[in-house]
Each structure stands twice: as C-alpha cells, then as structure tokens.
Design an enzyme around this catalytic site. Structure first.
Site, PDB file in Angstrom:
ATOM      1  N   LEU A 175     -16.542  20.858  23.067  1.00 12.66           N
ATOM      2  CA  LEU A 175     -17.608  21.160  24.022  1.00 12.66           C
ATOM      3  C   LEU A 175     -17.714  20.028  25.039  1.00 12.66           C
ATOM      4  O   LEU A 175     -17.667  18.853  24.675  1.00 12.66           O
ATOM      5  CB  LEU A 175     -18.923  21.288  23.243  1.00 12.66           C
ATOM      6  N   HIS A 176     -17.815  20.359  26.309  1.00 10.78           N
ATOM      7  CA  HIS A 176     -18.008  19.296  27.310  1.00 10.78           C
ATOM      8  C   HIS A 176     -18.899  19.756  28.439  1.00 10.78           C
ATOM      9  O   HIS A 176     -18.703  20.823  29.005  1.00 10.78           O
ATOM     10  CB  HIS A 176     -16.673  18.759  27.835  1.00 10.78           C
ATOM     11  N   LEU A 177     -19.867  18.898  28.730  1.00  8.64           N
ATOM     12  CA  LEU A 177     -20.796  19.138  29.840  1.00  8.64           C
ATOM     13  C   LEU A 177     -20.233  18.476  31.089  1.00  8.64           C
ATOM     14  O   LEU A 177     -19.955  17.269  31.092  1.00  8.64           O
ATOM     15  CB  LEU A 177     -22.165  18.529  29.501  1.00  8.64           C
TER      16      LEU A 177
END
Length: 267
Positions: A175-177
């Site tokens: 997951l990456h913002l």
DNA sequence: GTTCTAGAAC
DNA sequence: GTTCTAGAAC
C-alpha cells in the site's frame, strides 16, 4: 530485508542461476537500476548478458562467482515465476536508508523514484498490506496517520499545493499513499497513463478512501478493464479543464499555470 | 513501475 | 519526413 516467498522474486530471465535456499540480505535499493530481489543478484551477476540486452549500460565488474554458479546450474534452469520483480521495488526501497525521507514506527516515507511532479513522496506502512484490497476498519488509524505525515511533509513546501491519494489499481506491491505537488512539472511525467492516474477517478483521495473504509469496512481495487477505460480518458488540464490533444501539448499548457502561480506567490 | 520501438497520427 | 503513443518486454 528478509526474503519473503509471497513476493516470488524472479531470476533475471537470461541468468541461469537459480537458488532454492534463501536470499542473502539485499544491500542495494532499486535506485541502483537492477533487480534487487532477483536470486542471481540482477545484472551484476550477468554483465555480459545484461549488456546484450541493454547495451547503453555497462556492468560495473564481472561477477565471476555468479558466472560460475550460472554455469553449474545451466542444466537446471527453472521457469521464471509469474509475478514480475519490479512490482516489489517499493519493498526494497523502504528498507534502504538512502531512499528514506522520514520514518516512524508505523510508516516509511520515500521519494518516488520517478517523480511525476516537483515533489512526489510515497508513504508506506511498515505493516505488510499489499494493496487497498486488504484494508479494513482496523486500519483506519493507520490511514489517518499516513495522511497526517503526508500533510506534514507537504507543509515543507509552502509554495506548492499537494494531492494525497491512492491509485485505484496500483502496480507496486505494498500500500502506498501518493503525496504529490499539483504542478506535475517533471521529466518523468510522460504518458497519458501517468496523467490520468493522478487526475481522474483512478486517483482516490486519502480522505475518500478513509470514508469508504469507514462506510463499507473495505475497499476494492478496480478491474483492469475499468482501469484501462480511465487511462484512456482524453487529456484534460486538472486546473482549468482545458482539453489537450497530446502529452507534449498538455505539458506545455501546464507552464501557463506554473507561471500564473509563480506570479501570484511573488506578489 | 520503466524502456523500447513499430507504426499510427500528423 | 517527424512526432507521438500503445503495447510488449522487462
């Protein structure tokens, strides 16, 4: 970085070296332009093969040990795993001090290797969450924290506005913002896909994702076909909605907004 | 994710 | 002829 078989790193296809034991510590980050997760160690192991494929690069030195291993294994070449290695690049980057901008016990912030704007950071959880598909309500405090640290780092650039959000179908594992300045002024911004991934509904704002998880208890990545539809959206300026016929024209148009904003901040 | 390039678009 | 992009390969 400990080897995790879930990510099934692929040996470089031209390298005969396969290793069924364990991967040693990975000393490099993905900035060093080879596959950090490959059993053979990437192109350092196969300099002659590497230069055959990528003649514009040259190998730093011949790794004779690896060449010997490859020769010993030449009759025992396994089929490469289906999961491609590049998708695990973020996992290597978040372990590498050279890549890390900031970190705490919950998250790591790195700079995007191919920034699509003047400032482009990625906030990654330490917790092994592969994508938005894996989120549930228990992750809400983490998601709030990821946005908060993103907001914090954005504040370091007071003359830029930022977007905070997730891709609806991400390419990279973990997951990456995205924390990205809205100038989109970068040589690495090249394709329609790049543009539409930040300016259509393919980009799910951090607040929207948090609301979705609160409401539904989960979020779902979109299908490949829906992703393709969004990627094929005609090019539209995210500021003035002007339509542009191709990427060079769009990028030229963005200059108008950059100059306008520069003028405004200097007033 | 990027790179590379054939062939479409101009 | 040159510019641009889509899709395969990685």
């Amino acid at each position: 970085m400990n080897f995790n078989y879930n990510y099934a790193p692929t040996p470089a296809p031209w390298c005969g070296y396969t290793n069924s034991v364990s991967l040693p510590n990975i000393p490099h980050c993905w900035h060093h332009s080879y596959n950090p997760a490959c059993f053979c160690g990437g192109w350092e192991c196969c300099p002659e093969q590497y230069s055959q494929y990528y003649s514009h690069y040259s190998a730093p030195y011949p790794n004779t040990d690896a060449m010997k291993r490859r020769s010993e294994n030449s009759n025992n070449v396994e089929e490469p795993a289906k999961k491609t290695f590049w998708a695990a690049g973020l996992l290597a980057a978040m372990e590498d001090p050279q890549c890390i901008v900031k970190q705490d016990d919950k998250i790591v912030i790195i700079q995007d290797k191919y920034p699509k704007a003047e400032f482009h950071y990625l906030v990654l959880p330490r917790e092994d969450i592969s994508s938005i598909n894996k989120l549930n309500r228990e992750h809400l405090p983490l998601l709030e924290h990821m946005e908060a640290v993103g907001q914090e780092i954005a504040k370091e650039h007071p003359n830029h506005k930022f977007q905070f959000g997730y891709h609806a179908l991400a390419s990279m594992i973990r997951l990456h913002l995205h924390v990205i300045s809205d100038d989109f002024n970068s040589l690495s911004l090249k394709t329609k896909k790049h543009w539409n991934s930040f300016t259509t509904s393919f980009f799910i704002s951090s607040q929207d994702l948090i609301e979705i998880i609160k409401r539904d208890g989960k979020a779902k990545e979109i299908s490949r076909s829906h992703a393709k539809e969004l990627m094929d959206t005609p090019l539209k300026c995210h500021k003035c909605k002007m339509m542009l016929s191709n990427m060079p024209k769009l990028k030229q148009h963005l200059l108008v907004h950059r100059l306008k904003e520069k003028h405004a901040t200097e007033k």
